[in-house]
Scaffold this motif. Structure first.
Motif, PDB file in Angstrom:
ATOM      1  N   GLN A  83       0.703  -1.024  -0.055  1.00 24.04           N
ATOM      2  CA  GLN A  83      -0.027  -0.051  -0.065  1.00 24.04           C
ATOM      3  C   GLN A  83       0.865   1.326   0.060  1.00 24.04           C
ATOM      4  O   GLN A  83       1.870   1.225   0.460  1.00 24.04           O
ATOM      5  CB  GLN A  83      -0.831   0.002   1.063  1.00 24.04           C
ATOM      6  CG  GLN A  83      -1.897  -1.094   1.080  1.00 24.04           C
ATOM      7  CD  GLN A  83      -2.837  -1.147   0.037  1.00 24.04           C
ATOM      8  OE1 GLN A  83      -3.175   0.276  -0.328  1.00 24.04           O
ATOM      9  NE2 GLN A  83      -3.307  -2.083  -0.501  1.00 24.04           N
ATOM     10  N   SER A 102       5.346  -0.684  -4.413  1.00 26.88           N
ATOM     11  CA  SER A 102       4.020  -0.511  -4.206  1.00 26.88           C
ATOM     12  C   SER A 102       3.121  -1.069  -5.536  1.00 26.88           C
ATOM     13  O   SER A 102       3.597  -1.395  -6.495  1.00 26.88           O
ATOM     14  CB  SER A 102       3.832   1.108  -4.319  1.00 26.88           C
ATOM     15  OG  SER A 102       4.040   1.769  -5.296  1.00 26.88           O
ATOM     16  N   HIS A 103       1.776  -1.014  -5.221  1.00 25.36           N
ATOM     17  CA  HIS A 103       0.952  -1.789  -6.318  1.00 25.36           C
ATOM     18  C   HIS A 103       0.868  -0.988  -7.392  1.00 25.36           C
ATOM     19  O   HIS A 103       0.419  -1.439  -8.484  1.00 25.36           O
ATOM     20  CB  HIS A 103      -0.615  -1.803  -5.729  1.00 25.36           C
ATOM     21  CG  HIS A 103      -1.108  -0.596  -5.102  1.00 25.36           C
ATOM     22  ND1 HIS A 103      -1.798   0.375  -6.066  1.00 25.36           N
ATOM     23  CD2 HIS A 103      -1.098   0.107  -3.985  1.00 25.36           C
ATOM     24  CE1 HIS A 103      -1.937   1.402  -5.482  1.00 25.36           C
ATOM     25  NE2 HIS A 103      -1.536   1.412  -4.220  1.00 25.36           N
TER      26      HIS A 103
END
Length: 212
Positions: A83, A102-103
């Protein structure tokens, strides 16, 4: 990081299989796909790099998560699909963390970063490194000259502080209840407490990774 097993810890699904194939083709070393139910049975005598796919794993004090965090030697970790709001405290809970992605990272950045990690380098933004340093400077030390807890004793005290029973702690750490009682007995002597209530209070004051 030569001669290390490289594993992708994720769920057993088509998406994870495709990621495993992509990383194997792009990075060179063969990558093994393991899930949260089977990786505990792996032989950990050989050093391993674990790519933890947080987007496809249940988190927050899951048995697999606590099991992995119990390792201090032989294992390094890289977090995938984190996240945006991940904190230095959360990042430092993972054993020998070498980086995180991160995504929203694109494929090119992911491959470039993991290539660096496989060469023994870290892939952590400068801003996070500063945050990690400030956090480490601010926390109370786990040990003093008179108190030296083992990593397993710390895990047990943290779970105790979260209100877990001996049976629940044993299940989450994949050990017997008798072993948990032994860890608690030794830990209670070291921190000079007489019961679980006192131990919980001590853990909240002294364990920097307590997540209450």
């Amino acid at each position: 990081m030569k001669n290390m097993d490289v594993m992708l810890l994720s769920t057993s699904c088509i998406q994870s299989q495709l990621m495993k194939e992509l990383l194997s083709e792009s990075l060179g070393p063969s990558i093994t796909l393991v899930n949260q139910h089977t990786f505990a049975y792996h032989d950990w005598n050989k050093p391993a790099l674990i790519l933890v796919d947080l987007a496809n794993l249940p988190t927050s004090n899951q048995p697999w998560e606590l099991y992995l965090r119990g390792f201090k030697d032989n294992i390094s970790t890289v977090l995938l699909n984190t996240q945006d709001s991940i904190s230095a405290q959360k990042l430092l809970q993972w054993p020998n963390v070498y980086g995180y992605f991160s995504h929203y990272e694109d494929q090119e950045t992911l491959i470039r970063g993991l290539t660096k990690v496989l060469k023994g380098e870290h892939w952590i933004p400068r801003s996070m490194l500063i945050e990690m340093l400030l956090y480490l400077q601010s926390i109370k030390p786990i040990t003093t000259t008179s108190i030296e807890l083992t990593s397993r004793e710390i895990d047990v005290l943290n779970l105790l502080s979260n209100g877990k029973s001996n049976t629940e702690i044993a299940n989450e750490l994949f050990v017997s209840e008798h072993t948990i009682k032994s860890h608690l007995y030794k830990a209670f002597k070291k921190i000079n407490v007489k019961n679980r209530v006192q131990a919980k209070r001590w853990a909240r004051c002294h364990l920097p990774l307590y997540d209450g």
